[in-house]
Design an enzyme around this catalytic site. Structure first.
Site, PDB file in Angstrom:
ATOM      1  N   HIS A 180      36.486  53.693  20.864  1.00 38.04           N
ATOM      2  CA  HIS A 180      36.329  53.236  19.478  1.00 38.04           C
ATOM      3  C   HIS A 180      37.200  54.128  18.607  1.00 38.04           C
ATOM      4  CE1 HIS A 180      33.207  52.248  16.059  1.00 38.04           C
ATOM      5  NE2 HIS A 180      34.456  51.997  15.699  1.00 38.04           N
ATOM      6  N   HIS A 207      25.189  48.734  24.246  1.00 39.47           N
ATOM      7  CA  HIS A 207      24.663  49.692  23.266  1.00 39.47           C
ATOM      8  C   HIS A 207      23.263  50.153  23.642  1.00 39.47           C
ATOM      9  CE1 HIS A 207      24.237  52.025  19.652  1.00 39.47           C
ATOM     10  NE2 HIS A 207      25.515  51.816  19.433  1.00 39.47           N
ATOM     11  N   ARG A 260      36.588  60.502  14.182  1.00 37.14           N
ATOM     12  CA  ARG A 260      35.663  61.594  14.511  1.00 37.14           C
ATOM     13  C   ARG A 260      35.653  61.954  15.995  1.00 37.14           C
ATOM     14  NH1 ARG A 260      29.827  58.695  13.722  1.00 37.14           N
ATOM     15  NH2 ARG A 260      30.644  58.327  11.631  1.00 37.14           N
ATOM     16  N   HIS A 301      32.535  59.903  23.842  1.00 35.18           N
ATOM     17  CA  HIS A 301      31.828  61.178  23.699  1.00 35.18           C
ATOM     18  C   HIS A 301      32.469  62.319  24.480  1.00 35.18           C
ATOM     19  CE1 HIS A 301      29.261  59.449  20.896  1.00 35.18           C
ATOM     20  NE2 HIS A 301      28.698  58.609  21.737  1.00 35.18           N
ATOM     21  N   THR A 341      27.298  53.138  16.077  1.00 36.47           N
ATOM     22  CA  THR A 341      27.289  51.775  15.531  1.00 36.47           C
ATOM     23  C   THR A 341      25.844  51.325  15.372  1.00 36.47           C
ATOM     24  OG1 THR A 341      29.258  51.440  16.855  1.00 36.47           O
ATOM     25  CG2 THR A 341      28.317  49.497  15.841  1.00 36.47           C
ATOM     26  N   GLU A 385      29.791  40.381  22.281  1.00 33.78           N
ATOM     27  CA  GLU A 385      29.039  41.440  22.948  1.00 33.78           C
ATOM     28  C   GLU A 385      27.680  41.487  22.268  1.00 33.78           C
ATOM     29  OE1 GLU A 385      30.895  45.332  23.449  1.00 33.78           O
ATOM     30  OE2 GLU A 385      28.918  46.265  23.534  1.00 33.78           O
TER      31      GLU A 385
HETATM   32  N1  PXP Z   1      29.212  48.585  22.628  1.00 31.09           N
HETATM   33  C1  PXP Z   1      29.587  48.821  21.360  1.00 31.09           C
HETATM   34  C2  PXP Z   1      30.119  47.684  20.561  1.00 31.09           C
HETATM   35  C3  PXP Z   1      29.484  50.109  20.794  1.00 31.09           C
HETATM   36  O1  PXP Z   1      29.839  50.319  19.520  1.00 31.09           O
HETATM   37  C4  PXP Z   1      29.019  51.165  21.608  1.00 31.09           C
HETATM   38  C5  PXP Z   1      28.955  52.554  21.059  1.00 31.09           C
HETATM   39  O2  PXP Z   1      30.213  52.991  20.693  1.00 31.09           O
HETATM   40  C6  PXP Z   1      28.660  50.869  22.932  1.00 31.09           C
HETATM   41  C7  PXP Z   1      28.750  49.571  23.415  1.00 31.09           C
HETATM   42  C8  PXP Z   1      28.157  51.924  23.855  1.00 31.09           C
HETATM   43  O3  PXP Z   1      26.902  52.347  23.411  1.00 31.09           O
HETATM   44  P1  PXP Z   1      26.198  53.573  24.097  1.00 31.09           P
HETATM   45  O4  PXP Z   1      27.075  54.772  23.866  1.00 31.09           O
HETATM   46  O5  PXP Z   1      24.878  53.659  23.403  1.00 31.09           O
HETATM   47  O6  PXP Z   1      26.091  53.258  25.567  1.00 31.09           O
END
Ligand code: PXP
Length: 244
Positions: free
Chosen positions: A43, A191, A49, A10, A101, A151
């Site tokens: 990612h 996530h 993007r 981000h 995701t 994960e």
């Molecule tokens: N793990 C995976 C596999 C993800 O796709 C993401 C988001 O890109 C994250 C962790 C991190 O998620 P968050 O940004 O909600 O902390």
């Protein structure tokens, strides 16, 4: 000790808001490393993007801690991963319309392709992780496909409303972490985690890595990235793990 991976996508999202040069995710990688993070995650999406090819290649050259590449199982991105050689790839589902995701990989339905990809990636000396929902059949499929890590997707836990639903989602994660370990898989989670909901996740059995992005980058807007990372590290390292 649980390791903290910071997803810096981000920072690139903010850069892409103006299609310019700042803020540069390469600087973010360095600051996270200086603050004590264990892993940098990005990612590389098919639509580029946020993180782009230049970011990934420069991060490979500059990040000295573990670099974890989240990616879809497509020929183009697999080829890039094999060239760039991050320490780890985490295979995730990808859908062009999604904001982030949206759920774990369906390993069972894509067993053939994921098995072939996992094998190529492992042969290149890269660790393979699958991002999956905490569901037994996906753990079994992950093991069969040759993943070293899973994960566990913590999004449903993070989005659960009320104690009852939250405890139910947490229980699924506990069961999956235990079962995954019995199957020989190493356990990561991530996530939707933030400075509050991460606390109960620390008690997951066999947890090795947490992968957190949005909440840390959001806090960094107000307090700076160094402090945002250190505040998460304080929780992950120093908070006694709750019993349940
Ligand atoms: N793990 C995976 C596999 C993800 O796709 C993401 C988001 O890109 C994250 C962790 C991190 O998620 P968050 O940004 O909600 O902390």
């Amino acid at each position: 000790m649980i390791k903290l991976g910071i997803n810096i996508d981000h920072v690139a999202t903010l850069r892409e808001a103006r299609k310019g040069k700042e803020p540069d995710p390469i600087w973010a990688g360095a600051l996270c490393e200086l603050a004590g993070a264990d892993i940098i995650t990005v990612h590389l999406r098919e639509d580029r993007r946020h993180i782009n090819d230049r970011d990934l290649r420069l991060l490979r050259q500059t990040v000295q801690i573990k670099l974890n590449l989240e990616m879809a199982d497509t020929d183009e991105i697999v080829k890039i991963a094999l060239e760039v050689k991050p320490e780890q790839v985490t295979l995730v589902p990808e859908n062009r319309e999604e904001v982030t995701t949206e759920g774990g990989l369906d390993v069972r339905s894509n067993l053939k392709s994921l098995t072939a990809t996992a094998s190529k990636v492992r042969e290149a000396g890269i660790l393979v992780s699958f991002f999956i929902d905490p569901v037994e059949d996906q753990l079994l499929a992950g093991r069969d496909a040759g993943a070293q890590f899973v994960e566990l997707h913590t999004g449903s836990y993070a989005n659960a409303v009320g104690e009852e639903a939250t405890a139910r989602e947490l229980e699924k994660l506990f069961t999956a972490a235990q079962r995954g370990q019995e199957l020989g898989l190493r356990i990561n989670a991530g996530h939707g985690l933030n400075y509050l909901n991460v606390k109960r996740i620390l008690a997951l059995p066999h947890l090795e890595e947490l992968h957190i992005g949005h909440s840390i980058i959001s806090r960094a807007v107000f307090v700076g990235l160094d402090r945002a990372v250190r505040e998460m590290l304080d929780i992950v390292f120093w908070l006694p793990a709750p019993k349940s």
